[in-house]
Design an enzyme around this catalytic site. Structure first.
Site, mmCIF file in Angstrom:
data_model
loop_
_atom_site.group_PDB
_atom_site.id
_atom_site.type_symbol
_atom_site.label_atom_id
_atom_site.label_comp_id
_atom_site.label_asym_id
_atom_site.label_seq_id
_atom_site.Cartn_x
_atom_site.Cartn_y
_atom_site.Cartn_z
ATOM 1 N N GLY A 1 28.804 -18.767 46.675
ATOM 2 C CA GLY A 1 28.773 -17.876 47.820
ATOM 3 C C GLY A 1 27.355 -17.801 48.341
ATOM 4 O O GLY A 1 26.525 -18.652 47.999
ATOM 5 N N ALA A 2 27.084 -16.783 49.149
ATOM 6 C CA ALA A 2 25.753 -16.648 49.732
ATOM 7 C C ALA A 2 24.703 -16.416 48.648
ATOM 8 O O ALA A 2 23.628 -16.996 48.685
ATOM 9 C CB ALA A 2 25.742 -15.505 50.731
ATOM 10 N N PHE A 3 25.039 -15.583 47.661
ATOM 11 C CA PHE A 3 24.053 -15.247 46.639
ATOM 12 C C PHE A 3 24.504 -15.609 45.233
ATOM 13 O O PHE A 3 23.705 -15.663 44.322
ATOM 14 C CB PHE A 3 23.718 -13.752 46.694
ATOM 15 C CG PHE A 3 24.900 -12.867 46.406
ATOM 16 C CD1 PHE A 3 25.267 -12.592 45.093
ATOM 17 C CD2 PHE A 3 25.651 -12.327 47.439
ATOM 18 C CE1 PHE A 3 26.368 -11.797 44.828
ATOM 19 C CE2 PHE A 3 26.764 -11.527 47.172
ATOM 20 C CZ PHE A 3 27.120 -11.268 45.864
ATOM 21 N N GLY A 4 25.802 -15.860 45.052
ATOM 22 C CA GLY A 4 26.325 -16.092 43.708
ATOM 23 C C GLY A 4 26.864 -17.494 43.512
ATOM 24 O O GLY A 4 27.069 -18.246 44.470
ATOM 25 N N ARG A 5 27.075 -17.813 42.250
ATOM 26 C CA ARG A 5 27.621 -19.115 41.895
ATOM 27 C C ARG A 5 28.571 -18.885 40.721
ATOM 28 O O ARG A 5 28.322 -18.030 39.873
ATOM 29 C CB ARG A 5 26.478 -20.041 41.499
ATOM 30 C CG ARG A 5 26.908 -21.362 40.887
ATOM 31 C CD ARG A 5 25.719 -22.203 40.457
ATOM 32 N NE ARG A 5 24.953 -22.657 41.609
ATOM 33 C CZ ARG A 5 23.631 -22.817 41.637
ATOM 34 N NH1 ARG A 5 22.914 -22.542 40.573
ATOM 35 N NH2 ARG A 5 23.031 -23.243 42.723
ATOM 36 N N VAL A 6 29.686 -19.643 40.687
ATOM 37 C CA VAL A 6 30.604 -19.595 39.553
ATOM 38 C C VAL A 6 30.639 -20.978 38.933
ATOM 39 O O VAL A 6 30.846 -21.976 39.630
ATOM 40 C CB VAL A 6 32.032 -19.158 39.963
ATOM 41 C CG1 VAL A 6 32.930 -19.031 38.733
ATOM 42 C CG2 VAL A 6 32.014 -17.839 40.726
ATOM 43 N N LYS B 1 29.873 -16.246 36.090
ATOM 44 C CA LYS B 1 29.285 -15.811 37.366
ATOM 45 C C LYS B 1 27.806 -15.575 37.172
ATOM 46 O O LYS B 1 27.394 -14.952 36.184
ATOM 47 C CB LYS B 1 29.933 -14.507 37.828
ATOM 48 C CG LYS B 1 31.352 -14.658 38.296
ATOM 49 C CD LYS B 1 31.787 -13.389 39.042
ATOM 50 C CE LYS B 1 32.933 -13.692 39.983
ATOM 51 N NZ LYS B 1 33.076 -12.691 41.053
ATOM 52 N N ASP C 1 39.093 -6.889 50.236
ATOM 53 C CA ASP C 1 39.145 -8.263 50.766
ATOM 54 C C ASP C 1 40.288 -9.031 50.103
ATOM 55 O O ASP C 1 40.114 -10.166 49.664
ATOM 56 C CB ASP C 1 37.801 -8.973 50.559
ATOM 57 C CG ASP C 1 37.670 -10.241 51.404
ATOM 58 O OD1 ASP C 1 38.470 -10.430 52.351
ATOM 59 O OD2 ASP C 1 36.770 -11.049 51.121
ATOM 60 N N ARG D 1 42.671 -16.463 49.448
ATOM 61 C CA ARG D 1 41.438 -17.112 48.948
ATOM 62 C C ARG D 1 40.843 -16.345 47.764
ATOM 63 O O ARG D 1 40.048 -16.905 47.010
ATOM 64 C CB ARG D 1 40.399 -17.240 50.072
ATOM 65 C CG ARG D 1 39.959 -15.916 50.655
ATOM 66 C CD ARG D 1 38.936 -16.008 51.781
ATOM 67 N NE ARG D 1 38.729 -14.663 52.340
ATOM 68 C CZ ARG D 1 39.479 -14.116 53.298
ATOM 69 N NH1 ARG D 1 40.456 -14.804 53.863
ATOM 70 N NH2 ARG D 1 39.249 -12.879 53.715
ATOM 71 N N ASN D 2 41.201 -15.069 47.608
ATOM 72 C CA ASN D 2 40.679 -14.239 46.513
ATOM 73 C C ASN D 2 41.701 -13.986 45.402
ATOM 74 O O ASN D 2 41.553 -13.049 44.622
ATOM 75 C CB ASN D 2 40.150 -12.909 47.063
ATOM 76 C CG ASN D 2 38.839 -13.107 47.805
ATOM 77 O OD1 ASN D 2 38.061 -14.000 47.468
ATOM 78 N ND2 ASN D 2 38.609 -12.300 48.837
ATOM 79 N N ASP E 1 37.516 -10.973 42.266
ATOM 80 C CA ASP E 1 36.503 -10.315 43.108
ATOM 81 C C ASP E 1 36.810 -8.863 43.443
ATOM 82 O O ASP E 1 36.308 -8.345 44.441
ATOM 83 C CB ASP E 1 36.270 -11.111 44.409
ATOM 84 C CG ASP E 1 35.556 -12.430 44.141
ATOM 85 O OD1 ASP E 1 34.998 -12.589 43.032
ATOM 86 O OD2 ASP E 1 35.558 -13.303 45.024
HETATM 87 N N1 ADE Z 1 36.468 -20.162 41.140
HETATM 88 C C1 ADE Z 1 35.856 -18.996 41.190
HETATM 89 N N2 ADE Z 1 36.160 -18.257 40.111
HETATM 90 C C2 ADE Z 1 36.992 -19.007 39.353
HETATM 91 C C3 ADE Z 1 37.682 -18.799 38.124
HETATM 92 N N3 ADE Z 1 37.566 -17.666 37.460
HETATM 93 N N4 ADE Z 1 38.485 -19.774 37.668
HETATM 94 C C4 ADE Z 1 38.607 -20.905 38.370
HETATM 95 N N5 ADE Z 1 37.993 -21.156 39.523
HETATM 96 C C5 ADE Z 1 37.192 -20.211 40.015
#
Ligand code: ADE
Length: 307
Positions: free
Chosen positions: A34-39, A52, A167, A171-172, A185
């Site tokens: 995302g803008a500030f985060g990464r997974v 995260k 939200d 997508r979420n 989220d």
């Molecule tokens: N993308 C973002 N979060 C995820 C997650 N918990 N598992 C799989 N894909 C993801």
């Protein structure tokens, strides 16, 4: 006051209920940014998890949001239909928030990939050749209603824990093994005063299309505005992840459209019962919308009747 240690910008209180030794974590591929985060995908004791973290160039506020998200997840507790917190690495190094990994990714992409051939274009399929193989069996209406039911269960739980998502959209929602739906989220700190209607999300789409009229007009959010968004999500499910209101371009245009009583039509392969539920979720008057408890009851009956 001592100098901060290098590579260790912040100190977090140790929570021994959740702390996992950093040495047990093997980081892998990036799942999303995302803008500030990464997974990032990772392995802990032979289990696949999602981690995260904040990206380089983050601000103190970004760290604070991630900490808040983790604390919200701790307080809310576990449910099968939400992405659960598994632990964290908060000591001597960057903050990692470890959550359940959902192998099939987000529901919107999952539905697009599993669109029946007749409904999707060849181009859609061309782009998806290199991704997950198609399931052996195509998705039936019963699968779709089960997805809707599970998401309603997750939302019923979150609402009972006084959590407003703000939200809720395909997508979420993440798709786990055995088609288990997991809401993601829900712990994000959303600065609703800062809502910028013109800012597009990471897919370049306007999140306004999921917003209840009272959220568009007054930035007011509660569980009943989540119910409105749930109605849009139900529409996304029944269209295999189509884009809502394809011709509407702005928040003002959407608000007048809704104000005049117009709503999206019944999707082609959607039963009248499910369409009626969507329309109830889209009552202009929030009090006239069903609650998540009622939505769960309604879908439970429909699933039983479908057996
Ligand atoms: N993308 C973002 N979060 C995820 C997650 N918990 N598992 C799989 N894909 C993801």
């Amino acid at each position: 006051n001592s100098e901060p240690a290098p590579f260790n910008e912040y100190e977090f209180p140790l929570d021994s209920n959740w702390e996992i030794p950093r040495s047990q974590l093997i980081l892998g591929a990036t799942l999303g940014e995302g803008a500030f985060g990464r997974v990032v995908m990772a392995e802990v004791n032979n289990a696949i998890v999602a981690v995260k973290m904040v990206k380089e160039g983050h601000t103190d506020d970004d760290i604070a949001s991630l900490v808040r998200e983790m604390e919200v997840m701790k307080i809310i507790g576990k449910h099968i239909n939400i992405i659960n917190l598994l632990g964290c690495c908060s000591q001597s190094g960057p903050l990692y928030v470890i959550v359940e990994f959902a192998p099939h990714g987000n529901l919107k992409d999952f539905l697009n990939k599993n669109r029946p051939l007749a409904a999707g274009t060849l181009k859609d399929y061309g782009e998806q050749q290199h991704q997950l193989p198609l399931p052996k069996h195509h998705l039936t209406e019963k699968h779709l209603i089960s997805f809707a039911f599970q998401i309603a269960r997750g939302m019923e739980y979150l609402a009972s824990r006084r959590c407003i998502h703000r939200d809720l959209a395909a997508r979420n929602v993440l798709v786990s093994d055995d088609y288990v739906m997991k809401i993601a989220d829900f712990g994000l700190a959303r600065d609703i005063q800062d809502t910028d209607y013109y800012r597009k999300n990471t897919n370049g789409r306007l999140p306004i299309k999921w917003m209840a009229p009272e959220s568009l007009q007054d930035k007011f959010y509660d569980s009943q505005s989540d119910v409105w968004s749930y109605g849009i999500l139900l529409w996304e499910i029944m269209t295999f992840g189509a884009q809502p209101y394809p011709t509407i371009m702005s928040a003002e245009e959407l608000y007048s459209y809704l104000m005049s009583g117009q709503r999206m039509e019944k999707p082609p392969k959607c039963s009248l019962n499910i369409y009626m539920l969507m329309r109830q979720c889209w009552h202009f008057d929030a009090m006239a919308r069903p609650t998540f408890v009622e939505i769960v009851e309604n879908l439970d009956k429909l699933l039983l009747a479908n057996e």
